[in-house]
Design a protein around this motif. Sequence first.
Motif, PDB file in Angstrom:
ATOM      1  N   THR A 110       0.840  -1.206   0.000  1.00  0.00           N
ATOM      2  CA  THR A 110       0.000   0.000   0.000  1.00  0.00           C
ATOM      3  C   THR A 110       0.870   1.249   0.000  1.00  0.00           C
ATOM      4  OG1 THR A 110      -0.076   0.038   2.426  1.00  0.00           O
ATOM      5  CG2 THR A 110      -1.841  -1.161   1.309  1.00  0.00           C
ATOM      6  N   GLU A 111       2.168   1.088   0.287  1.00  0.00           N
ATOM      7  CA  GLU A 111       3.039   2.259   0.466  1.00  0.00           C
ATOM      8  C   GLU A 111       4.403   2.057  -0.175  1.00  0.00           C
ATOM      9  OE1 GLU A 111       3.838   3.955   4.598  1.00  0.00           O
ATOM     10  OE2 GLU A 111       5.772   3.014   4.166  1.00  0.00           O
ATOM     11  N   MET A 112       4.926   3.133  -0.770  1.00  0.00           N
ATOM     12  CA  MET A 112       6.327   3.159  -1.167  1.00  0.00           C
ATOM     13  C   MET A 112       7.009   4.309  -0.413  1.00  0.00           C
ATOM     14  SD  MET A 112       7.989   3.444  -4.933  1.00  0.00           S
ATOM     15  CE  MET A 112       8.007   1.758  -5.505  1.00  0.00           C
ATOM     16  N   HIS A 113       8.100   3.961   0.295  1.00  0.00           N
ATOM     17  CA  HIS A 113       8.861   4.930   1.095  1.00  0.00           C
ATOM     18  C   HIS A 113      10.040   5.366   0.218  1.00  0.00           C
ATOM     19  CE1 HIS A 113      10.998   5.697   5.216  1.00  0.00           C
ATOM     20  NE2 HIS A 113      11.704   6.254   4.255  1.00  0.00           N
ATOM     21  N   PRO A 139      -1.770   4.684  -9.152  1.00  0.00           N
ATOM     22  CA  PRO A 139      -2.400   5.724  -8.331  1.00  0.00           C
ATOM     23  C   PRO A 139      -2.815   5.265  -6.934  1.00  0.00           C
ATOM     24  CG  PRO A 139      -3.791   5.099 -10.222  1.00  0.00           C
ATOM     25  CD  PRO A 139      -2.490   4.406 -10.405  1.00  0.00           C
ATOM     26  N   LYS A 140      -2.964   3.939  -6.747  1.00  0.00           N
ATOM     27  CA  LYS A 140      -3.414   3.471  -5.420  1.00  0.00           C
ATOM     28  C   LYS A 140      -2.261   3.383  -4.418  1.00  0.00           C
ATOM     29  CE  LYS A 140      -6.643   0.134  -3.874  1.00  0.00           C
ATOM     30  NZ  LYS A 140      -7.088  -1.251  -3.931  1.00  0.00           N
ATOM     31  N   LEU A 141      -1.034   3.355  -4.947  1.00  0.00           N
ATOM     32  CA  LEU A 141       0.139   3.205  -4.075  1.00  0.00           C
ATOM     33  C   LEU A 141       0.425   4.551  -3.386  1.00  0.00           C
ATOM     34  CD1 LEU A 141       2.400   1.081  -3.462  1.00  0.00           C
ATOM     35  CD2 LEU A 141       3.679   2.066  -5.382  1.00  0.00           C
ATOM     36  N   HIS A 142       0.451   4.553  -2.051  1.00  0.00           N
ATOM     37  CA  HIS A 142       0.722   5.802  -1.322  1.00  0.00           C
ATOM     38  C   HIS A 142       2.218   6.100  -1.405  1.00  0.00           C
ATOM     39  CE1 HIS A 142       0.058   8.721   2.075  1.00  0.00           C
ATOM     40  NE2 HIS A 142       1.365   8.555   2.115  1.00  0.00           N
ATOM     41  N   LEU A 143       2.560   7.301  -1.846  1.00  0.00           N
ATOM     42  CA  LEU A 143       3.972   7.683  -1.968  1.00  0.00           C
ATOM     43  C   LEU A 143       4.349   8.560  -0.783  1.00  0.00           C
ATOM     44  CD1 LEU A 143       3.981   8.456  -5.812  1.00  0.00           C
ATOM     45  CD2 LEU A 143       4.497   6.273  -4.655  1.00  0.00           C
ATOM     46  N   LYS A 144       5.125   7.961   0.130  1.00  0.00           N
ATOM     47  CA  LYS A 144       5.638   8.707   1.298  1.00  0.00           C
ATOM     48  C   LYS A 144       7.066   9.070   0.934  1.00  0.00           C
ATOM     49  CE  LYS A 144       7.172   6.386   4.904  1.00  0.00           C
ATOM     50  NZ  LYS A 144       7.194   5.469   6.063  1.00  0.00           N
ATOM     51  N   ARG A 355      -2.496  -1.430   8.598  1.00  0.00           N
ATOM     52  CA  ARG A 355      -2.892  -0.026   8.380  1.00  0.00           C
ATOM     53  C   ARG A 355      -2.304   0.456   7.069  1.00  0.00           C
ATOM     54  NH1 ARG A 355       1.692   2.811   8.381  1.00  0.00           N
ATOM     55  NH2 ARG A 355       3.406   2.080   9.669  1.00  0.00           N
ATOM     56  N   ASP A 356      -2.846   1.586   6.574  1.00  0.00           N
ATOM     57  CA  ASP A 356      -2.148   2.246   5.467  1.00  0.00           C
ATOM     58  C   ASP A 356      -1.226   3.308   6.060  1.00  0.00           C
ATOM     59  OD1 ASP A 356      -3.716   4.430   6.091  1.00  0.00           O
ATOM     60  OD2 ASP A 356      -4.766   4.527   4.173  1.00  0.00           O
ATOM     61  N   THR A 357      -0.598   4.117   5.203  1.00  0.00           N
ATOM     62  CA  THR A 357       0.402   5.073   5.703  1.00  0.00           C
ATOM     63  C   THR A 357      -0.210   6.084   6.660  1.00  0.00           C
ATOM     64  OG1 THR A 357       1.398   4.845   3.542  1.00  0.00           O
ATOM     65  CG2 THR A 357       2.240   6.620   4.920  1.00  0.00           C
ATOM     66  N   VAL A 358      -1.466   6.478   6.391  1.00  0.00           N
ATOM     67  CA  VAL A 358      -2.063   7.533   7.218  1.00  0.00           C
ATOM     68  C   VAL A 358      -3.071   6.945   8.226  1.00  0.00           C
ATOM     69  CG1 VAL A 358      -1.583   9.480   5.694  1.00  0.00           C
ATOM     70  CG2 VAL A 358      -3.592   8.071   5.270  1.00  0.00           C
ATOM     71  N   TYR A 359      -2.791   5.713   8.619  1.00  0.00           N
ATOM     72  CA  TYR A 359      -3.511   5.050   9.707  1.00  0.00           C
ATOM     73  C   TYR A 359      -5.020   4.884   9.473  1.00  0.00           C
ATOM     74  CZ  TYR A 359       0.835   4.735  12.169  1.00  0.00           C
ATOM     75  OH  TYR A 359       2.114   4.403  12.496  1.00  0.00           O
ATOM     76  N   HIS A 360      -5.322   4.285   8.331  1.00  0.00           N
ATOM     77  CA  HIS A 360      -6.651   3.725   8.105  1.00  0.00           C
ATOM     78  C   HIS A 360      -6.478   2.214   8.098  1.00  0.00           C
ATOM     79  CE1 HIS A 360      -7.133   7.744   6.348  1.00  0.00           C
ATOM     80  NE2 HIS A 360      -8.387   7.625   6.748  1.00  0.00           N
ATOM     81  N   HIS A 361      -7.523   1.518   8.533  1.00  0.00           N
ATOM     82  CA  HIS A 361      -7.478   0.056   8.459  1.00  0.00           C
ATOM     83  C   HIS A 361      -7.467  -0.367   6.993  1.00  0.00           C
ATOM     84  CE1 HIS A 361      -8.146  -0.760  12.702  1.00  0.00           C
ATOM     85  NE2 HIS A 361      -8.936   0.297  12.703  1.00  0.00           N
ATOM     86  N   ILE A 362      -6.744  -1.447   6.713  1.00  0.00           N
ATOM     87  CA  ILE A 362      -6.751  -2.017   5.361  1.00  0.00           C
ATOM     88  C   ILE A 362      -7.509  -3.344   5.417  1.00  0.00           C
ATOM     89  CG2 ILE A 362      -5.249  -3.127   3.623  1.00  0.00           C
ATOM     90  CD1 ILE A 362      -5.138  -0.109   3.453  1.00  0.00           C
TER      91      ILE A 362
END
Length: 390
Positions: A110-113, A139-144, A355-362
């Motif tokens: 869900t995330e790429m750091h 677009p679904k991948l969260h970019l931190k 969780r996702d990067t911004v702390y929502h349940h997955i």
Amino acid sequence: MNNLNVKDRLRSIRDKVEQGGRLNMDDGVFLYSPEVPLHEVGQLANYVREKINGNVGYYNINTHLNPTNVCVYRCRFCAFRSDLRDPKGYAMSDEQILHRGQEAVDNGCTEMHIVGGLHHKLGYDWYRGIIEKLHNAYPKLHLKGWTAVEINWFEFLTKMTSKEILQDLRSAGLGSMPGGGAEIFHPEVRDQLCEHKANSHKWLEIHQAAHEVGLKTNCTMLYGHVEQAYHRIDHLLRLRDLQDKTGGFQTFIPLAFHPENTKLSHLKKPSALMDLRTMAVCRLMLDNVPHMKAYWIMLGIGTAQTALAYGADDIDGTVRHELIYHDAGATTPEMLTVEQMKQLINEAGREPVERDTVYHHIHRNPDNFQEWTVGEEVSLYGKQPELTVG
Ligand code: V47
């Protein structure tokens, strides 16, 4: 300090914490003194941890991308950086970067750091383009991505303000910012580690700007090198002050110094006892930051598990392609599977929650691991737990 003094002072700190009061510089430095039993500090931090986050142990499914290791700075603690002409130096092509995006999606991330060096020859457009290309393709991948130090470098390159840059990166697809580059804010230490890069005021100003444009960020502290307890507490108080203003920090990550292959290789790595005490003191000082991460890559698996009872509620992610710690001698595996992450949280007596990067349940499709939906924001307890301290 005699035993009676230690007991009295601990009791007054415990009272403060139970009554929701704030710890100050003297309290923090006291909690670091060897006379104060580690288990007492841990128990108090665990009380706060359970009050805020209940019994949950958070994890995510993520991957790292370090698009270049070439860096204009020469931070003394860094084993990852390279000179421009060093054979070790690299800068990834668009194709390599997009391949990593595909690999992430195929593995249910869900995330790429995304963090890297400040390359002498690559402009802001290269860094912006990484975000834009990845976001357009996945677009679904969260970019931190990009620490405050990189944002400060972009200010230098573009002459734009940090707010303009952050707005621009956000429009390109940036989802949030990692907490790196903070090191130790106090100039007595910062000037010894990394005198040329963004100072504490700049680092904090950039995180404030990020919060103001609607980006959540993380915060860190690099400990176990040349600093003393009062430098660490000063660092935490500066973070706490900014969080009072903006509320934009989600997670704090204490980062234990790994000396191998660095200019400080003569120093010893901090002990597990120091790691646990630091996690606990940080949990107690940063009463306004919701989450504390025990980054297993850096702590090692056993200490990360134990840290879940010393203030931490999160162990970071499955991780792939981590270089910063592995270049500096980390002996942890390159990644863990989801089953391993859940098992290590379970073994620590906590309930694993993705969780996702911004702390929502997955929520994962049980029949297809790659399919997931974002659920509700995690709820923080914010109420007194059943247990009492001590
Ligand atoms: O800023 C570099 C540290 C940081 C070494 O935001 C070192 O979720 C120890 O910030 N020994 C980058 N530490 C890593 C980072 C991070 C990690 C995990 C999660 C998040 C997040 C952020 O690592 C640097 C520096 O403070 N670092 N070299 C070293 N030899």
